[in-house]
Every structure is written in C-alpha cells, then in structure tokens.
Scaffold this motif. Structure first.
Motif, PDB file in Angstrom:
ATOM      1  N   UNK A  80       0.829  -1.199   0.000  1.00  6.60           N
ATOM      2  CA  UNK A  80       0.000   0.000   0.000  1.00  6.60           C
ATOM      3  C   UNK A  80       0.866   1.252   0.000  1.00  6.60           C
ATOM      4  N   UNK A  81       1.962   1.224   0.770  1.00  6.47           N
ATOM      5  CA  UNK A  81       2.876   2.366   0.788  1.00  6.47           C
ATOM      6  C   UNK A  81       3.449   2.598  -0.608  1.00  6.47           C
ATOM      7  N   UNK A  82       3.880   1.540  -1.256  1.00  6.72           N
ATOM      8  CA  UNK A  82       4.457   1.668  -2.598  1.00  6.72           C
ATOM      9  C   UNK A  82       3.416   2.157  -3.598  1.00  6.72           C
ATOM     10  N   UNK A  83       2.184   1.683  -3.471  1.00 11.96           N
ATOM     11  CA  UNK A  83       1.138   2.031  -4.436  1.00 11.96           C
ATOM     12  C   UNK A  83       0.663   3.467  -4.293  1.00 11.96           C
ATOM     13  N   UNK A  84       0.907   4.084  -3.159  1.00 18.13           N
ATOM     14  CA  UNK A  84       0.423   5.450  -2.931  1.00 18.13           C
ATOM     15  C   UNK A  84       1.536   6.494  -2.950  1.00 18.13           C
ATOM     16  N   UNK A  85       2.692   6.124  -3.468  1.00 13.87           N
ATOM     17  CA  UNK A  85       3.781   7.097  -3.599  1.00 13.87           C
ATOM     18  C   UNK A  85       3.342   8.242  -4.510  1.00 13.87           C
ATOM     19  N   UNK A  86       3.660   9.471  -4.121  1.00 16.95           N
ATOM     20  CA  UNK A  86       3.343  10.683  -4.879  1.00 16.95           C
ATOM     21  C   UNK A  86       1.840  10.984  -4.940  1.00 16.95           C
ATOM     22  N   UNK A  87       1.062  10.355  -4.093  1.00 14.54           N
ATOM     23  CA  UNK A  87      -0.374  10.621  -4.056  1.00 14.54           C
ATOM     24  C   UNK A  87      -0.641  11.838  -3.171  1.00 14.54           C
ATOM     25  N   UNK A  88      -1.511  12.735  -3.631  1.00 12.55           N
ATOM     26  CA  UNK A  88      -1.842  13.917  -2.854  1.00 12.55           C
ATOM     27  C   UNK A  88      -3.127  13.785  -2.065  1.00 12.55           C
ATOM     28  N   UNK A  89      -4.067  12.942  -2.560  1.00 11.45           N
ATOM     29  CA  UNK A  89      -5.344  12.727  -1.877  1.00 11.45           C
ATOM     30  C   UNK A  89      -5.737  11.264  -2.049  1.00 11.45           C
ATOM     31  N   UNK A  90      -6.354  10.708  -1.008  1.00 12.47           N
ATOM     32  CA  UNK A  90      -6.642   9.277  -0.990  1.00 12.47           C
ATOM     33  C   UNK A  90      -8.072   9.034  -0.534  1.00 12.47           C
ATOM     34  N   UNK A  91      -8.803   8.229  -1.314  1.00  8.75           N
ATOM     35  CA  UNK A  91     -10.103   7.722  -0.870  1.00  8.75           C
ATOM     36  C   UNK A  91      -9.872   6.327  -0.327  1.00  8.75           C
ATOM     37  N   UNK A  92     -10.069   6.177   0.979  1.00  7.35           N
ATOM     38  CA  UNK A  92      -9.766   4.898   1.633  1.00  7.35           C
ATOM     39  C   UNK A  92     -11.051   4.238   2.126  1.00  7.35           C
TER      40      UNK A  92
END
Length: 293
Positions: free
Chosen positions: A58-70
């Motif tokens: 999950x950490x790798x998949x969200x690199x450079x993400x500014x906003x997240x729908x979890x």
C-alpha cells in the motif's frame, strides 16, 4: 494532483472513479485484481494491483499521491476487527510515509460510539488512527446502504424481509452513488482542512415497515417485513457462510445502535442526499426480483 482510490469496483468506489474521470482526473486505483475493473475505465485510470492488508504494498502504491479515498476492505474472517486493524496499519503507514495531504475515509453512522457497535468498531479504529496522525481527513459517516437489500434477494423474491431491529425504528438510508458524489467532491476540494465529519443520511430516515411499503410499490410484488430473534438471524448468517466471529460483528452493528444512540451529526441540508429508495429500487432492484421470479 494525483488522487488514489481504493475498492474501485465496489458499490461506492466505482462511482467515485467515474466521477473523478468526468472531472478530468486520471485516478490511481488500488485493487487486488485489475482485471475486475470495469472495461470502460481501463484506459482512463492507472491500476495498481495491491492487497490493502499488505502495508508495504500500500505504501508503494500510494507514492506521490496527494489525496486518498480509503475504504477498509471487506472481511470474512473469524476476527473481523483484527482485519480492520491490519487495514488501518496500511493506511496510516501510507499517509505517514508518503505525506499524503488529504484523506477521505468511508466510515459509518455509529462510528462515533467508538465501542459497542460490532463491525462498525473497526471503522471507528481507523477514524481514531487517522485523527491521531494529524492528517487532513474527512470521515464520511454513511447511513444504511440501499444495496444491502441485494443481500436478501431470495427473501425478497419470496415476499418477505427478516430483520432484528424494531420495525418502527427510523434510520438513515442512502444510495452508494450519492456517497460517491460526496466523496469525490471532498477529494477535489481544497477548501477544507483538519478533522472533518461529513454524515451522509440519504433523503429520509425510514423504518423497516416503510421500506417494505416502498419495495412493494417499486416492484409490484407484495413484500412484508418481520422482526426475528437474534438466534434466528445467527442461523441465517451462518448458513450464508459467515464465520461465528463475523456473525457476531454483523449482529453488533444493529444491536449497538438500537437504543440510546445519538449521531454526532443530526440530519441537515448538508447531510441529506437526493436519491430516494423508491427510485433506486425501481431502477436497480425491481428486475432482480421480478425477472428472476
């Protein structure tokens, strides 16, 4: 700004993805099986295969993400609250390590209790963990999904609904698509910060008796509702393949909110969404009941 969406094939997530695409965003979608993504989305998103319980993934998949729908993933294990804790560890690490600026979290009415609401306690744990790390977060406190009725299609075809809640107890009912519109609006907006709670209550509070009347009118089939015992519901859930631990967690969502529960947010124009159960049932449920009978 890169926006990431979890559970993009779910009842809410697929509508979040569609709304973001219409807004001109190319979202990054996280899911176990990218092949399950709707064909029309394939060329409009960046799909990343990931198990939400795998912290490093999950950490790798969200690199450079500014906003997240979890959305905490669904669980079928003997210890659902432990699964929620594992998923919470993933989102907390991802937000912290990648310095994700804003999170929109799909929670539930009842999470404000923090304890004593069955499976909803897992969502409460995610809420408090996100609050503790100081991220800008909006917790979407959603009412009862219209789509939960699809879990009782056989019963509806037979003309009955069986529930454990009092038949005259009103509660918020909401269309997943309306939840998605609120979620996407929050993801795209830059005007909010800090810890926010956004309840999503649907157009009206409904009792189970009222729901049966609405479904009867929408489907043209007489549908009645009856209150059954906890043990009878336990038997049904076990027959559906649920583990004992999950059965108790599911029952706890109803029993924990049955008496003396006061939502953190009352119904207001801000929490009220437009899609009615009558319209949804006519468009989405009627053919599943009538055509299959």
């Amino acid at each position: 700004m890169q926006i990431a969406v979890t559970t993009p094939t779910g009842n809410v997530g697929r509508h979040v993805v569609a709304t973001l695409i219409r807004a001109g965003v190319r979202p990054r979608v996280l899911l176990r099986e990218p092949d399950r993504l709707a064909p029309e989305f394939q060329d409009e998103v960046d799909a990343v295969p990931v198990d939400q319980y795998d912290v490093d993934a999950v950490v790798a998949a969200t690199e450079d993400v500014g906003a997240l729908f979890w959305v905490d993933p669904t669980t079928g294990s003997e210890d659902p609250l432990a699964d929620y804790a594992r998923a919470t560890s993933s989102v907390v690490r991802a937000v912290t390590d990648n310095r994700i600026g804003r999170v929109v979290f799909q929670s539930s009415v009842g999470a404000e209790k923090r304890h004593g609401a069955g499976e909803i306690d897992g969502l409460a744990h995610t809420e408090t963990a996100l609050n503790d790390i100081g991220v800008d977060v909006t917790h979407l406190r959603c009412g009862y999904f219209f789509t939960n009725l699809e879990l009782q299609l056989d019963a509806l075809r037979a003309g009955t609904l069986q529930v454990i809640l009092p038949l005259d107890l009103p509660m918020a009912w909401v269309a997943p698509r309306d939840i998605a519109e609120v979620a996407a609006t929050r993801l795209l907006s830059t005007t909010w910060s800090g810890r926010c709670v956004q309840a999503i209550h649907g157009p009206a509070d409904l009792t189970w008796r009222h729901v049966a009347e609405i479904l009867t009118a929408a489907t043209g089939r007489q549908i009645s509702v009856e209150q059954i015992t906890h043990d009878a519901m336990r038997t049904q859930l076990r027959q559906a393949g649920m583990t004992d631990g999950l059965v108790e967690a599911v029952l706890g969502m109803s029993t924990g909110l049955r008496e003396n529960f006061v939502p953190e947010q009352r119904r207001t124009v801000q929490t009220t969404t437009p899609t009615t159960l009558a319209a949804w049932a006519y468009d989405h449920l009627r053919h599943q009941i009538v055509d299959a009978s």
